[in-house]
Design a protein around this motif. Structure first.
Motif, PDB file in Angstrom:
ATOM      1  N   LYS A 186     -30.928 -13.476  18.691  1.00 33.61           N
ATOM      2  CA  LYS A 186     -29.590 -14.311  18.196  1.00 33.61           C
ATOM      3  C   LYS A 186     -29.786 -15.707  18.147  1.00 33.61           C
ATOM      4  O   LYS A 186     -28.846 -16.522  17.965  1.00 33.61           O
ATOM      5  CB  LYS A 186     -28.407 -13.823  18.826  1.00 33.61           C
ATOM      6  N   SER A 187     -30.839 -16.261  19.083  1.00 34.04           N
ATOM      7  CA  SER A 187     -30.987 -17.639  19.307  1.00 34.04           C
ATOM      8  C   SER A 187     -31.261 -18.325  17.989  1.00 34.04           C
ATOM      9  O   SER A 187     -31.886 -17.682  17.051  1.00 34.04           O
ATOM     10  CB  SER A 187     -32.068 -17.920  20.100  1.00 34.04           C
ATOM     11  N   GLU A 188     -31.225 -19.545  17.844  1.00 32.47           N
ATOM     12  CA  GLU A 188     -31.234 -20.421  16.620  1.00 32.47           C
ATOM     13  C   GLU A 188     -32.867 -20.474  16.066  1.00 32.47           C
ATOM     14  O   GLU A 188     -33.112 -20.306  15.158  1.00 32.47           O
ATOM     15  CB  GLU A 188     -30.809 -21.894  16.856  1.00 32.47           C
ATOM     16  N   TYR A 189     -33.659 -20.515  17.252  1.00 33.73           N
ATOM     17  CA  TYR A 189     -35.168 -20.166  16.895  1.00 33.73           C
ATOM     18  C   TYR A 189     -35.587 -19.258  16.352  1.00 33.73           C
ATOM     19  O   TYR A 189     -36.221 -19.171  15.007  1.00 33.73           O
ATOM     20  CB  TYR A 189     -36.095 -20.393  18.284  1.00 33.73           C
ATOM     21  N   PHE A 190     -35.223 -17.927  16.714  1.00 39.31           N
ATOM     22  CA  PHE A 190     -35.662 -16.748  15.920  1.00 39.31           C
ATOM     23  C   PHE A 190     -34.837 -16.411  14.809  1.00 39.31           C
ATOM     24  O   PHE A 190     -35.427 -15.747  14.006  1.00 39.31           O
ATOM     25  CB  PHE A 190     -35.488 -15.717  17.060  1.00 39.31           C
ATOM     26  N   LYS A 191     -33.371 -17.029  14.642  1.00 38.57           N
ATOM     27  CA  LYS A 191     -32.789 -16.794  13.306  1.00 38.57           C
ATOM     28  C   LYS A 191     -33.459 -17.837  12.199  1.00 38.57           C
ATOM     29  O   LYS A 191     -33.412 -17.234  11.100  1.00 38.57           O
ATOM     30  CB  LYS A 191     -31.526 -17.269  13.666  1.00 38.57           C
ATOM     31  N   ASN A 192     -34.190 -18.668  12.797  1.00 38.62           N
ATOM     32  CA  ASN A 192     -35.189 -19.404  11.640  1.00 38.62           C
ATOM     33  C   ASN A 192     -36.610 -19.073  11.748  1.00 38.62           C
ATOM     34  O   ASN A 192     -37.599 -19.840  11.191  1.00 38.62           O
ATOM     35  CB  ASN A 192     -35.067 -20.856  11.934  1.00 38.62           C
TER      36      ASN A 192
END
Length: 205
Positions: free
Chosen positions: A148-154
């Motif tokens: 759910k973190s921004e890093y893994f969303k991208n």
């Protein structure tokens, strides 16, 4: 956790070898050993110096400290098979290297940080040891909370930017954020430009 915090580009210039993607651009403009008197130092010379520089290059490429590297070398010496190839196999099977090789991180330093911060599960259990050695049958996957973190969303963009080349010994699924270890790395799948025999000779003195 101890680690080498010195600038990767400076290390790359010292070794005459790009240890990270961003070092390529800098080294194209700046050549020679860093430091006020860098150009006065001799790069060539004795066989010992050649062996030392190769050892330092590989150690810094994979992000190990001196004691860690020496310990791994001792283990490779005791293992069945060619010592140099076993050393590279052990380095490739590190969790942080696998994350990097899969394209889940742009550099090994970034991959090491992702693992040490506990973003991954190894066979269903949280892991935060970058040096842990993976084996056939292991599954490394991003924790549900971390997804759910921004890093893994991208992550799809990271994988695209990393441009990782597929290897024979693991399968990476960017959509499922999962890496399955299916075999052992081949010698030719290790980092390019390494002469492992020089490292063996260095430790055989």
């Amino acid at each position: 956790m101890a680690r080498d915090r010195s600038p990767i580009v400076k290390q790359s210039r010292r070794e005459g070898y790009a240890l990270a993607p961003k070092a390529h651009k800098v080294m194209a403009k700046k050549t020679g050993i860093p430091g006020q008197h860098g150009d006065m130092r001799v790069r060539g010379g004795s066989l010992y110096l050649t062996q030392l520089r190769e050892k330092q290059k590989v150690r810094r490429t994979y992000g190990l400290l001196e004691k860690q590297f020496a310990k791994l070398m001792k283990e490779a010496t005791r293992a069945e098979g060619l010592t140099g190839e076993k050393l590279l196999e052990f380095l490739e099977r590190r969790a942080d290297n696998v994350v990097y090789r899969a394209g889940f991180a742009l550099t090994r330093r970034q991959a090491r940080q992702l693992v040490s911060h506990g973003h991954f599960l190894l066979n269903g259990k949280r892991v935060d040891i970058p040096s842990i050695r993976l084996k056939p049958g292991d599954v490394l996957e991003v924790r549900a909370k971390s997804q759910k973190s921004e890093y893994f969303k991208n992550l799809a963009n990271v994988i695209s930017a990393a441009g990782a080349q597929p290897v024979s010994w693991f399968k990476a699924d960017g959509k499922k954020m999962k890496i399955e270890i299916t075999g052992l790395p081949k010698r030719e799948e290790a980092e390019a430009g390494i002469n492992e025999q020089l490292i063996v000779e260095y430790y055989s003195r």
